[in-house]
Design a protein around this motif. Structure first.
Motif, PDB file in Angstrom:
ATOM      1  N   PRO A  40      43.605  -4.840 -39.951  1.00  0.00           N
ATOM      2  CA  PRO A  40      42.453  -5.233 -39.360  1.00  0.00           C
ATOM      3  C   PRO A  40      41.160  -4.739 -40.218  1.00  0.00           C
ATOM      4  CG  PRO A  40      43.777  -3.899 -38.094  1.00  0.00           C
ATOM      5  CD  PRO A  40      44.478  -3.751 -39.248  1.00  0.00           C
ATOM      6  N   TYR A  56      51.072 -14.819 -38.483  1.00  0.00           N
ATOM      7  CA  TYR A  56      49.869 -14.012 -37.862  1.00  0.00           C
ATOM      8  C   TYR A  56      48.957 -14.956 -37.453  1.00  0.00           C
ATOM      9  CZ  TYR A  56      45.472 -11.757 -38.464  1.00  0.00           C
ATOM     10  OH  TYR A  56      44.158 -11.194 -38.194  1.00  0.00           O
ATOM     11  N   GLN A  90      48.390 -14.442 -33.673  1.00  0.00           N
ATOM     12  CA  GLN A  90      47.120 -13.748 -33.308  1.00  0.00           C
ATOM     13  C   GLN A  90      45.793 -14.332 -33.062  1.00  0.00           C
ATOM     14  OE1 GLN A  90      47.123 -10.180 -32.799  1.00  0.00           O
ATOM     15  NE2 GLN A  90      49.549 -10.625 -32.982  1.00  0.00           N
ATOM     16  N   GLY A 141      39.465  -3.325 -32.100  1.00  0.00           N
ATOM     17  CA  GLY A 141      40.621  -3.707 -31.669  1.00  0.00           C
ATOM     18  C   GLY A 141      41.167  -4.802 -32.240  1.00  0.00           C
ATOM     19  N   SER A 142      41.751  -5.779 -31.554  1.00  0.00           N
ATOM     20  CA  SER A 142      42.304  -7.114 -32.145  1.00  0.00           C
ATOM     21  C   SER A 142      41.530  -7.735 -33.041  1.00  0.00           C
ATOM     22  CB  SER A 142      42.757  -7.955 -30.774  1.00  0.00           C
ATOM     23  OG  SER A 142      41.468  -8.668 -30.385  1.00  0.00           O
ATOM     24  N   PRO A 143      42.282  -8.539 -33.948  1.00  0.00           N
ATOM     25  CA  PRO A 143      41.807  -9.497 -34.892  1.00  0.00           C
ATOM     26  C   PRO A 143      40.905 -10.546 -34.126  1.00  0.00           C
ATOM     27  CG  PRO A 143      44.008  -9.290 -35.357  1.00  0.00           C
ATOM     28  CD  PRO A 143      43.955  -8.792 -34.004  1.00  0.00           C
ATOM     29  N   ARG A 144      41.027 -10.888 -33.208  1.00  0.00           N
ATOM     30  CA  ARG A 144      40.054 -12.025 -32.577  1.00  0.00           C
ATOM     31  C   ARG A 144      38.829 -11.357 -32.123  1.00  0.00           C
ATOM     32  NH1 ARG A 144      42.523 -16.695 -28.616  1.00  0.00           N
ATOM     33  NH2 ARG A 144      44.456 -16.893 -29.792  1.00  0.00           N
TER      34      ARG A 144
END
Length: 332
Positions: free
Chosen positions: A80, A141, A145, A313-316
């Protein structure tokens, strides 16, 4: 580097240089990153640098598919903090290309799409995107993701129609290719008439990196502004004034025949040779202004990137946050 016994050795009779057509090389370094044995030579006719001997195509394919990311990033897929680190630059790159593209130029190809930040920002800006990534972990990934259409292969194996794309991005890719001129000419054929190429490579003349980390196995070629520009011009492109002055160039497909005339640049060779062989000790670099500056910058930047990435948090979520933040700043 100057104390290495093989530095300065002249090699002759090799393959003709793709820029100047010369065959004489001088050994500029005998070590690579991590003090591994690695011979790098410089063309005395223009200053193009390359590994000697050049790894085979099979060796490079295996290395980039499996080992490259683990060796240089110590990970099978992006962390991240890396996403947060690269996201602002990805936004800026795509925004610059979007400003140059016409309303009908919406097909965006990213070769060597890596962890997908550029491709994701391009999609957010309304482009129809396609990615090519040879590393298995990073390709998986970006599909899982980020939901990006990425083919896990090299560009030669990919399903890419001719004269189909409007923008082609090569971000730190060309230095990994064993025949960069042939690659640029092949990629020229994937662009529609008037298509835009953006190519960025590390600048071997840059002085911020320590001499013992300058060369490494992954970079089989090394460029400065003059050698990169020569490659681009010989591949059927004209460099746009919106390019930077260093080793990020934006060019447009001309439609003209490829130029096969040799381009001699002895002054560029001499300038690079003197800079790259100037003696620099480990202690001297660490204690220098640039060495201390890089060290202090990392002490500040790395914890900040880790904490901010973890908070989102998430990559998006990280990429969406950076996109909104930079869009707001651009329109202010």
């Amino acid at each position: 580097m100057a104390d290495k016994p093989d530095v300065g050795l002249t090699l002759d009779g090799g393959q003709a240089c793709s820029i100047c057509h010369g065959s004489e090389r001088r050994v500029v370094s005998g070590i690579g990153r991590g003090f591994e044995k690695l011979t790098t030579v410089i063309c005395t006719g223009c200053g193009l640098l390359q590994s000697h001997p050049m790894p085979t195509a099979a060796e490079l394919e295996r290395f980039y598919a499996v080992d490259y990311r683990k060796k240089y990033k110590s990970t099978y897929e992006p962390k991240p903090k890396h996403v947060y680190r690269y996201a602002p630059g990805a936004y800026q790159r795509v925004a610059q290309l979007a400003a140059l593209a016409g309303p009908e130029q919406r097909r965006f190809l990213d070769i060597g799409s890596g962890s997908g930040e550029i491709l994701y920002m391009a999609r957010r800006m309304g482009f129809d995107v396609t990615g090519i990534e040879p590393n298995t972990g990073y390709a998986q990934y970006t599909r899982a993701q980020l939901g990006l259409p990425v083919q896990n292969c090299n560009y030669e194996q990919a399903d890419l129609p001719k004269e189909h794309f409007d923008i082609l991005n090569l971000n730190h890719v060309l230095e990994h290719l064993p025949d960069p001129l042939a690659s640029l000419r092949f990629l020229n054929g994937l662009l529609r008439p008037g298509g835009i190429l953006c190519v960025a490579v590390p600048d071997i003349a840059h002085t911020s990196h320590a001499p013992w980390t300058r060369f490494h196995y992954a970079h089989v070629h090394n460029f400065n502004h003059d050698t990169l520009k020569a490659m681009v011009l010989k591949s059927g492109f004209v460099v746009l004034p919106e390019s930077t002055a260093s080793t990020t160039l934006i060019a447009r497909k001309t439609g003209a025949a490829f130029c096969d005339m040799p381009q001699r640049m002895e002054e560029n060779y001499h300038r690079l040779w003197c800079g790259l062989t100037a003696p620099t000790s480990v202690a001297g670099h660490v204690a220098s202004r640039r060495g201390i500056g890089r060290f202090l910058g990392k002490l500040y930047r790395y914890p900040k990137e880790y904490l901010l990435a973890k908070a989102h948090g998430s990559p998006r979520a990280i990429l969406d946050h950076v996109f909104r933040q930079m869009e707001t700043a651009r329109r202010a």
